[in-house]
Design a protein around this motif. Sequence first.
Motif, PDB file in Angstrom:
ATOM      1  N   UNK A 157       9.122 -39.554 -34.788  1.00 52.48           N
ATOM      2  CA  UNK A 157       9.583 -38.975 -33.524  1.00 52.48           C
ATOM      3  C   UNK A 157       9.362 -37.473 -33.490  1.00 52.48           C
ATOM      4  N   UNK A 158       8.563 -36.955 -34.408  1.00 54.54           N
ATOM      5  CA  UNK A 158       8.498 -35.504 -34.594  1.00 54.54           C
ATOM      6  C   UNK A 158       7.350 -34.819 -33.866  1.00 54.54           C
ATOM      7  N   UNK A 159       6.409 -35.552 -33.299  1.00 59.03           N
ATOM      8  CA  UNK A 159       5.247 -34.919 -32.659  1.00 59.03           C
ATOM      9  C   UNK A 159       5.661 -34.152 -31.401  1.00 59.03           C
ATOM     10  N   UNK A 160       4.918 -33.083 -31.110  1.00 60.52           N
ATOM     11  CA  UNK A 160       5.164 -32.313 -29.893  1.00 60.52           C
ATOM     12  C   UNK A 160       4.229 -32.671 -28.762  1.00 60.52           C
ATOM     13  N   UNK A 161       3.086 -33.296 -29.080  1.00 57.54           N
ATOM     14  CA  UNK A 161       2.119 -33.765 -28.081  1.00 57.54           C
ATOM     15  C   UNK A 161       1.513 -35.078 -28.562  1.00 57.54           C
ATOM     16  N   UNK A 162       0.971 -35.847 -27.631  1.00 57.91           N
ATOM     17  CA  UNK A 162       0.365 -37.136 -27.963  1.00 57.91           C
ATOM     18  C   UNK A 162      -0.790 -36.965 -28.941  1.00 57.91           C
ATOM     19  N   UNK A 163      -1.466 -35.803 -28.889  1.00 59.28           N
ATOM     20  CA  UNK A 163      -2.643 -35.590 -29.729  1.00 59.28           C
ATOM     21  C   UNK A 163      -2.297 -35.548 -31.215  1.00 59.28           C
ATOM     22  N   UNK A 164      -1.058 -35.262 -31.545  1.00 64.41           N
ATOM     23  CA  UNK A 164      -0.633 -35.200 -32.941  1.00 64.41           C
ATOM     24  C   UNK A 164      -0.366 -36.584 -33.529  1.00 64.41           C
ATOM     25  N   UNK A 165      -0.292 -37.596 -32.684  1.00 64.37           N
ATOM     26  CA  UNK A 165       0.231 -38.885 -33.125  1.00 64.37           C
ATOM     27  C   UNK A 165      -0.825 -39.826 -33.685  1.00 64.37           C
ATOM     28  N   UNK A 166      -2.096 -39.559 -33.429  1.00 60.42           N
ATOM     29  CA  UNK A 166      -3.131 -40.421 -33.974  1.00 60.42           C
ATOM     30  C   UNK A 166      -4.239 -40.694 -32.984  1.00 60.42           C
ATOM     31  N   UNK A 167      -5.091 -41.684 -33.304  1.00 60.96           N
ATOM     32  CA  UNK A 167      -6.225 -42.032 -32.456  1.00 60.96           C
ATOM     33  C   UNK A 167      -5.749 -42.696 -31.170  1.00 60.96           C
TER      34      UNK A 167
END
Length: 540
Positions: A136-146
């Motif tokens: 739950x720590x990402x600040x944007x969707x781009x940090x979460x993976x492909x």
Amino acid sequence: MSVDVISLGIQWDRLISIADEIINTLVRSSFSTNVRESYDLSCVVFDSRGRSIAQGAYSVPSFTGTAPATLAAMLAKFPAASLQPGDVVMTNDPWIGTGHLFDINVMQPVFRNGRIVGYTMSITHLPDIGGGGYSASAGEIYEEGLRLPICMLAHAGRLNEPLLELIRTNVRVPEQTLGDLLANHACTTVGGRMLNEFLDEYGLDTIDDLADAILEQSETAIRDQIGLLPPGVYRNSIEIEGQDGPLTLACEVTIHNREVHADFTGTSAAIKSAINVPLCYTRAMTCYAIKCLTTPRIPNNQGSVQPITVTAPPGCLLNALSPSPTGGRHIVGHFVVPLIFGALADIVPERVQADSGMLNLINLQGRTRDGRGVSSIFFASGGFGALDGLDGAPTTPSPSNMTGSSIEIWENLTGMFIESKALLADSGGPGEFRGGLGQRIEFINDSGSDIAIACLAGRTQFPPQGVRGGHAGGLREIRVNGQTVHPKGRYTLKPGDRLTTLEAGGGGFGNPLKRDRAMLRRDVEQGFVTAQRAVMDYGG
């Protein structure tokens, strides 16, 4: 062509059995514990018009609820006329699929005599999709993976090898991730074969007429039940914990002309933490809540939710827009169900459920002593909320329905030793019908290496509420080496470090003073309620 009632029942059940067999194939051929042990999945059969007509019995409500819109988006990208036998389409786009990147949606058209007669779809939570990992720590969707757009996993029977190589290069556990992806491919193939065998057996060229009958009966049934509810506008709002402070969820449920509309105006804005919820997920959980209150015994299909519509202000917590991070969207999205139950509690008091302790998901990343990569989820559950006439079950998930992994299997695969699991006395909310108990689980890192954990849980500040005079259940707490930590944080466990979870109990139903004395004595004898709390909460 009309379908008589007896034939309809038999053939409807057969379609459900096909969906069940798709799940069996998926589970037996998958590589990850997410699918093989925890059943974090759904499998759905559609007719040639893209209408969902059957789901497997082991299917989570969010996946089943999002699948029709996912298929519609796939067919908008790859129209039916352009598809060939052996084509397999997939995506994990949160706003097209299930609300976060970690679920893969795999669809295959079913051909018969050169034309499409239906579609099969399988949805599973992948063990990894790269990026920062499931948290739950990402600040944007781009940090979460492909983020994979709608694309071909296979074309005319040939796998898309460049795509598989891209995924293999970007994930922590490529064997498990690609193994699960190909298991999705395999099970949809089996589903297509079985659908053709079904048509052969009944001498049919299409399932569309049967689908018309199934959808018509399902839609009529739910409209009739909605029509028995008092027309009106019903509101509710609740506070839940966010990342840095409380957040508000609000709804207005309108019942009119045998239809239900849920609007979530008044809900807090999306935040810079991965607990935001795309509207597709909000819609699915809304449909689940209304169906539970109206026609819970009718198998799920598109007709059974046709009279339900959903809106939410763009950019709010329940209609998050890209690039909002959404990895832990269940942490907020699961609250849609009790939010709606609360709005309608006064008009269907005998049907609503007290709040549940809900799921606690802990994602692990590391290596075992023999060097195997680990990327796996541990599903721990709080207590089930009580209902009119029924105590809540202990440690039972709601509103989603994943199963817990076998301790022995999970220990072997992850290197995490589970020292103990025990029910938590007094955690179930007191009531005429008691809430389900939570549990205490003790983990020790026995992998010989550091293990990164991400906690994805709620219920640490706002306890599961009781209804109709029932009391709240106990709160959740997560500890690392004895120190309480944030339920949505990321931590590193050194070898020998200890993780402890105390899972929330379910809320109670009805006045505790009305609880049957024999049931209360049995609670005390079995250790579910201590003698002291029996006196305090139940009057002795």
